[in-house]
Each structure stands twice: as structure tokens, then as C-alpha cells.
Design a protein around this motif. Sequence first.
Motif, PDB file in Angstrom:
ATOM      1  N   THR A   1       0.846  -1.191   0.000  1.00  0.00           N
ATOM      2  CA  THR A   1       0.000   0.000   0.000  1.00  0.00           C
ATOM      3  C   THR A   1       0.886   1.247   0.000  1.00  0.00           C
ATOM      4  O   THR A   1       2.049   1.161   0.403  1.00  0.00           O
ATOM      5  CB  THR A   1      -0.883   0.013   1.282  1.00  0.00           C
TER       6      THR A   1
ATOM      7  N   CYS B   1      -3.058  -3.113  -2.637  1.00  0.00           N
ATOM      8  CA  CYS B   1      -4.019  -2.032  -2.473  1.00  0.00           C
ATOM      9  C   CYS B   1      -3.713  -0.921  -3.459  1.00  0.00           C
ATOM     10  O   CYS B   1      -2.702  -0.218  -3.320  1.00  0.00           O
ATOM     11  CB  CYS B   1      -3.965  -1.491  -1.052  1.00  0.00           C
TER      12      CYS B   1
ATOM     13  N   GLY C   1      -7.970   0.573  -2.192  1.00  0.00           N
ATOM     14  CA  GLY C   1      -8.185  -0.800  -1.747  1.00  0.00           C
ATOM     15  C   GLY C   1      -7.975  -1.031  -0.253  1.00  0.00           C
ATOM     16  O   GLY C   1      -8.288  -2.117   0.247  1.00  0.00           O
ATOM     17  N   GLU C   2      -7.454  -0.018   0.481  1.00  0.00           N
ATOM     18  CA  GLU C   2      -7.042  -0.260   1.862  1.00  0.00           C
ATOM     19  C   GLU C   2      -8.188  -0.691   2.780  1.00  0.00           C
ATOM     20  O   GLU C   2      -8.079  -1.686   3.507  1.00  0.00           O
ATOM     21  CB  GLU C   2      -6.343   0.981   2.440  1.00  0.00           C
TER      22      GLU C   2
ATOM     23  N   ALA D   1      -9.414  -4.075   1.832  1.00  0.00           N
ATOM     24  CA  ALA D   1      -8.486  -5.127   2.264  1.00  0.00           C
ATOM     25  C   ALA D   1      -8.662  -5.412   3.749  1.00  0.00           C
ATOM     26  O   ALA D   1      -8.673  -6.575   4.176  1.00  0.00           O
ATOM     27  CB  ALA D   1      -7.046  -4.729   1.953  1.00  0.00           C
TER      28      ALA D   1
END
Length: 230
Positions: free
Chosen positions: A7, A111, A144-145, A148
Motif C-alpha cells: 500500500t 491495495c 483498496g485499503e 483489504a
Amino acid sequence: MRIDIVTIFPEFFSVLDVSLLGKARVDGLLDVHVHDLRHWTTDRHRTVDDTPYGGGAGMVMKPEPWAQALSSILREDGSSTLVVPTPAGTPFRQPIARSLAAEHDHLVFACGRYEGIDARVFAWAASRCSVVELSLGDYVLNGGEVAAMAMIEAVGRLVPGVVGNPESLVEESHEDGLLEYPSYTKPAVWRDLEVPDVLLSGHHARVAAWRHEQQVERTRRVRPDLLPDA
Ligand code: 6GU
């Protein structure tokens, strides 16, 4: 289970130290490692994005830092699974969480931010591991964090030993394809509101039948798409 996360915002994942997953890490059940993608950049500005070919708004994540990162993180024997959170992915549901927990020993979360990651990264990665693109649902997050995190919690709690009482895993929403029944605790009367009689009856079969009815009724009302005749 080992989980690696790549990330540009490692600080998002500090909450993995908290609660049940935090304890699972301390207990050695979940081996979680968070990596800053910028570690694998080579220019002075640590650039991770560029403009999209074909035009359009936004930026795309460059392939080179991702390939460097994944080359150092993916296992050589092909046993890793690359999970890419994206609103364009397969819907992430309980059966996928179950399969990731039971059959995949090393998950790597990629991410993305901006308009996503150069698509060639996934074509390239597919020759080194399995690649799954997964979506939390039909809405858009900034990256995407957070997705996830949700997936890691859903998968992590299914790893044996993470949830102390494994029985609490089976009577939950989505485990039997229905939404869960309503729960009550003491007192039996609170602000004039009573707990349903049947739950005080001590009659296990009747309690089970009532709970099942409640599950079916609730599922029909709010999630008819989950019922077989949908
Ligand atoms: Cl997995 N990622 C992003 N960026 N947005 C989403 C999502 C995932 N699922 C729903 N919206």
C-alpha cells in the motif's frame, strides 16, 4: 496464515493490532506484514502513478514498483495468492472468505489507489501465483485499503484458533445462507419491551424453530436475492 499488504498508506493498517486480530497476531496465528509500495520506487520523488494511456481522468499506478514489490514478497513455489481489492472484482462473500482461510496459506493484498494499477501487473503475476480480484460491493471507495481490511478481518476470523469459541462462527449471518436471527439478553423486560416468550421457555426445539422462522422472514424482507426461489 501469512498475510502481506502492499500500500502507499501503511498507517491505515495500524488497527490490525487491535481486538481479536491483534491477539491472533500476538498468538502467532496470523503473521501480518505491511509494506510501503514507495520502498520499491527508484526516482527522487518516489513516483507510483502516471497518466492513463488512451486519456481520461485520474492517474494509474505504474507497473514497475508493483513488480519489484511482488517479486520480493510472492513465494517462489507459486503457493501465494494475490488478492486485488477492486470495485470491478468478483463479489467477496462468505464462501470466498471460507476458501481463502482454508485453502490459501499466503495472501498478498495489493491495495491500489487512483484509477487502479496497470493491468499488466496482474497478467505478469498470474504466472507466479493465483490472482483474485475481489469487490466488497457495489459502491466506490477511494482505494483498496479499507476493502483489504474488511477482507482480512472476514478471512482472519475463520483461521482456526482466532475466534475462541468456534461454535460462534456457525450461527451467524451468511454461514447458512440466511441472515441471522435477532438476539436478546437480560433483563427480560426493558423499557416496557419484552423478550419473545419462546426464548424464556427453555424448549430447545421451539427456540430453534422460532429462530429459523426469524431468519427466513428477515432474509425475505431485506435480502430476497439470497433465497433459492429469488
Ligand atoms: Cl474492493 N475497492 C475499492 N476501491 N472500492 C470498492 C471495493 C474495493 N469494493 C467496493 N468498492
